[in-house]
Design an enzyme around this catalytic site. Structure first.
Site, PDB file in Angstrom:
ATOM      1  N   HIS A 162      -3.719  -5.062   7.432  1.00 26.19           N
ATOM      2  CA  HIS A 162      -3.897  -3.940   8.340  1.00 26.19           C
ATOM      3  C   HIS A 162      -3.065  -4.109   9.607  1.00 26.19           C
ATOM      4  CE1 HIS A 162      -5.440  -0.312  10.050  1.00 26.19           C
ATOM      5  NE2 HIS A 162      -6.013  -0.070   8.902  1.00 26.19           N
ATOM      6  N   GLY A 163      -2.159  -3.174   9.781  1.00 26.64           N
ATOM      7  CA  GLY A 163      -1.331  -3.154  10.994  1.00 26.64           C
ATOM      8  C   GLY A 163      -0.211  -4.178  10.993  1.00 26.64           C
TER       9      GLY A 163
ATOM     10  N   GLU B 268      -8.447   0.278  -2.803  1.00 32.16           N
ATOM     11  CA  GLU B 268      -9.301   0.263  -1.609  1.00 32.16           C
ATOM     12  C   GLU B 268     -10.265   1.424  -1.730  1.00 32.16           C
ATOM     13  OE1 GLU B 268      -6.801   0.689   1.743  1.00 32.16           O
ATOM     14  OE2 GLU B 268      -5.803  -1.206   1.432  1.00 32.16           O
TER      15      GLU B 268
ATOM     16  N   ASP C 202      -0.186   4.493  -0.078  1.00 32.62           N
ATOM     17  CA  ASP C 202      -0.889   5.724   0.319  1.00 32.62           C
ATOM     18  C   ASP C 202       0.029   6.755   0.969  1.00 32.62           C
ATOM     19  OD1 ASP C 202      -3.205   4.504  -0.469  1.00 32.62           O
ATOM     20  OD2 ASP C 202      -3.985   4.166   1.545  1.00 32.62           O
ATOM     21  N   HIS C 203       0.942   6.245   1.818  1.00 32.04           N
ATOM     22  CA  HIS C 203       1.706   7.204   2.616  1.00 32.04           C
ATOM     23  C   HIS C 203       2.836   7.890   1.852  1.00 32.04           C
ATOM     24  CE1 HIS C 203      -0.926   6.629   5.820  1.00 32.04           C
ATOM     25  NE2 HIS C 203      -0.692   5.339   5.913  1.00 32.04           N
TER      26      HIS C 203
ATOM     27  N   ASN D 266       0.858  -1.190   0.000  1.00 31.55           N
ATOM     28  CA  ASN D 266       0.000   0.000   0.000  1.00 31.55           C
ATOM     29  C   ASN D 266       0.897   1.244   0.000  1.00 31.55           C
ATOM     30  OD1 ASN D 266      -1.347   2.304   1.202  1.00 31.55           O
ATOM     31  ND2 ASN D 266      -3.080   0.943   1.519  1.00 31.55           N
TER      32      ASN D 266
ATOM     33  N   GLY E 258       1.177  -1.589   4.307  1.00 29.35           N
ATOM     34  CA  GLY E 258       1.588  -0.255   3.895  1.00 29.35           C
ATOM     35  C   GLY E 258       2.471   0.456   4.895  1.00 29.35           C
TER      36      GLY E 258
ATOM     37  N   ARG F  32       3.187  18.949   1.689  1.00 31.12           N
ATOM     38  CA  ARG F  32       3.649  20.182   1.061  1.00 31.12           C
ATOM     39  C   ARG F  32       2.807  20.581  -0.145  1.00 31.12           C
ATOM     40  NH1 ARG F  32       8.876  22.326   2.443  1.00 31.12           N
ATOM     41  NH2 ARG F  32       8.793  22.146   4.691  1.00 31.12           N
TER      42      ARG F  32
ATOM     43  N   HIS G 255      -5.603   3.586  -1.652  1.00 32.87           N
ATOM     44  CA  HIS G 255      -6.945   3.883  -1.148  1.00 32.87           C
ATOM     45  C   HIS G 255      -7.333   5.287  -1.608  1.00 32.87           C
ATOM     46  CE1 HIS G 255      -9.684   3.927   2.717  1.00 32.87           C
ATOM     47  NE2 HIS G 255     -10.335   4.312   1.634  1.00 32.87           N
TER      48      HIS G 255
ATOM     49  N   THR H 129      -6.932   5.990  10.078  1.00 32.34           N
ATOM     50  CA  THR H 129      -6.826   4.902   9.098  1.00 32.34           C
ATOM     51  C   THR H 129      -8.086   4.058   9.238  1.00 32.34           C
ATOM     52  OG1 THR H 129      -5.470   3.024   8.362  1.00 32.34           O
ATOM     53  CG2 THR H 129      -5.520   3.443  10.726  1.00 32.34           C
ATOM     54  N   THR H 130      -8.281   3.098   8.325  1.00 24.30           N
ATOM     55  CA  THR H 130      -9.487   2.268   8.368  1.00 24.30           C
ATOM     56  C   THR H 130      -9.574   1.572   9.733  1.00 24.30           C
ATOM     57  OG1 THR H 130      -9.008   1.872   6.041  1.00 24.30           O
ATOM     58  CG2 THR H 130     -10.793   0.583   7.011  1.00 24.30           C
TER      59      THR H 130
ATOM     60  N   GLU I 187     -10.703  -9.829   2.392  1.00 29.38           N
ATOM     61  CA  GLU I 187      -9.442  -9.533   3.078  1.00 29.38           C
ATOM     62  C   GLU I 187      -9.793  -9.463   4.555  1.00 29.38           C
ATOM     63  OE1 GLU I 187      -7.094  -6.227   1.592  1.00 29.38           O
ATOM     64  OE2 GLU I 187      -6.229  -5.904   3.584  1.00 29.38           O
TER      65      GLU I 187
ATOM     66  N   ARG J 271      -7.496  12.646   0.862  1.00 25.63           N
ATOM     67  CA  ARG J 271      -6.426  13.215   1.683  1.00 25.63           C
ATOM     68  C   ARG J 271      -5.017  12.789   1.251  1.00 25.63           C
ATOM     69  NH1 ARG J 271      -7.333   9.822   7.229  1.00 25.63           N
ATOM     70  NH2 ARG J 271      -9.422  10.683   7.033  1.00 25.63           N
TER      71      ARG J 271
ATOM     72  N   ARG K 173      -9.518   7.853  -0.825  1.00 26.17           N
ATOM     73  CA  ARG K 173     -10.458   8.205   0.246  1.00 26.17           C
ATOM     74  C   ARG K 173     -11.444   9.252  -0.251  1.00 26.17           C
ATOM     75  NH1 ARG K 173      -8.844   6.149   5.485  1.00 26.17           N
ATOM     76  NH2 ARG K 173     -10.633   7.298   6.217  1.00 26.17           N
TER      77      ARG K 173
HETATM   78  N1  PXP Z   1      -5.730  -3.479   3.864  1.00 28.68           N
HETATM   79  C1  PXP Z   1      -6.724  -2.563   3.944  1.00 28.68           C
HETATM   80  C2  PXP Z   1      -8.092  -2.963   3.497  1.00 28.68           C
HETATM   81  C3  PXP Z   1      -6.488  -1.256   4.412  1.00 28.68           C
HETATM   82  O1  PXP Z   1      -7.499  -0.360   4.487  1.00 28.68           O
HETATM   83  C4  PXP Z   1      -5.164  -0.894   4.763  1.00 28.68           C
HETATM   84  C5  PXP Z   1      -4.872   0.515   5.186  1.00 28.68           C
HETATM   85  O2  PXP Z   1      -5.023   1.369   4.104  1.00 28.68           O
HETATM   86  C6  PXP Z   1      -4.163  -1.881   4.664  1.00 28.68           C
HETATM   87  C7  PXP Z   1      -4.476  -3.164   4.231  1.00 28.68           C
HETATM   88  C8  PXP Z   1      -2.740  -1.577   5.027  1.00 28.68           C
HETATM   89  O3  PXP Z   1      -2.679  -1.320   6.391  1.00 28.68           O
HETATM   90  P1  PXP Z   1      -1.307  -0.791   7.016  1.00 28.68           P
HETATM   91  O4  PXP Z   1      -1.010   0.516   6.365  1.00 28.68           O
HETATM   92  O5  PXP Z   1      -1.602  -0.697   8.461  1.00 28.68           O
HETATM   93  O6  PXP Z   1      -0.268  -1.836   6.681  1.00 28.68           O
END
Ligand code: PXP
Length: 237
Positions: free
Chosen positions: A191-192, A70, A9-10, A7, A213, A18, A43, A100-101, A151, A49, A45
């Site tokens: 996630h996490g 996502e 996103d970050h 992922n 991610g 910036r 994702h 986050t989700t 998932e 964001r 959103r």
């Molecule tokens: N899977 C899903 C469905 C998520 O929403 C996220 C967070 O965007 C992740 C995986 C990745 O989670 P993390 O960034 O905590 O690894």
């Protein structure tokens, strides 16, 4: 062998700090692919964001692996998805104020909308996955809707404060994975997850893919994205 979805996103979160052009998520995606990522996860959103529609278009047109989007079931997000046509859409719940989700999708309470959206996505050639908690009721409803991919939310396992709590959550995830697989549902997890907690969950050998991610991007700050992805890929395997 389980696959790794990264992922990104970050990377966009940093860019938005910036509001400039850099760092470009697409450039990160190329490095992830070079390091062995099997798919790129982003994702879009509702508040845009981090990832923007233009990032998705760039990713769609340029990555060589799979694009996993996502998304919530909001109307405008669904129409972007139908335009971009990712390989997979993972439906997630979304709250404006969350960092986050926070939890899995409540398929039981929202099945009418989920059914409508998943049909629309499928008609556009997009594979649909639901991000759900390890809960039999949610899996049953997913099966009733004819959706073949989930998932499992690993957030509670990842955030457990004691070894006992972690073990309990791992058992729950493992039982949910077996239950879903027996219904013919393909199972990923995410996630996490980080470099420490991935080992026990990967050892279950029940998941097609792990989507990760935050921990990868954090580690990448110090060792570089390529090394961070390579290391996670070897742990997932
Ligand atoms: N899977 C899903 C469905 C998520 O929403 C996220 C967070 O965007 C992740 C995986 C990745 O989670 P993390 O960034 O905590 O690894």
């Amino acid at each position: 062998m389980a696959r790794l979805g990264v992922n990104i996103d970050h990377i966009a979160t940093l860019r938005e700090a910036r509001k400039t052009q850099a760092p470009l998520p697409l450039q990160g995606a190329f490095i992830c692919e070079k390091a062995g990522a099997d798919s790129i996860v982003a994702h879009l959103r509702e508040d845009r964001r981090h990832i923007k529609e233009k990032d998705l278009i760039l990713l769609r047109n340029n990555i060589r692996t799979r694009l996993n989007l996502e998304m919530s079931t909001a109307k405008d997000v669904v129409s972007v998805a139908c335009k971009v046509r990712p390989d997979r859409a993972t439906l997630v719940p979304e709250k404006r104020r969350e960092l986050t989700t926070e939890g899995g999708l409540d398929v039981v309470s929202n099945s009418a909308r989920i059914k409508e959206v998943s049909r629309k996505l499928s008609k556009n050639g997009i594979e649909v996955s639901l991000f759900i908690d390890p809960d039999k009721r949610q899996i049953d409803r997913t099966a009733m809707l004819g959706i073949g991919v989930i998932e499992l939310h690993t957030g509670r396992y990842a955030n457990a404060r004691s070894a006992q709590e972690r073990k309990r959550n791992l058992t729950q995830i493992s039982q949910a994975a077996v239950y879903a697989r027996n219904k013919g549902i393909r199972v990923s997890a995410g996630h996490g997850l980080d470099y420490r907690n991935i080992a026990a969950i990967a050892a279950l050998k029940m998941f097609e893919e792990f989507n990760i991610g935050y921990s990868i991007i954090c580690y990448a700050l110090f060792v570089g994205l390529e090394q961070a992805v390579r290391k996670m890929k070897s742990l997932v395997r």
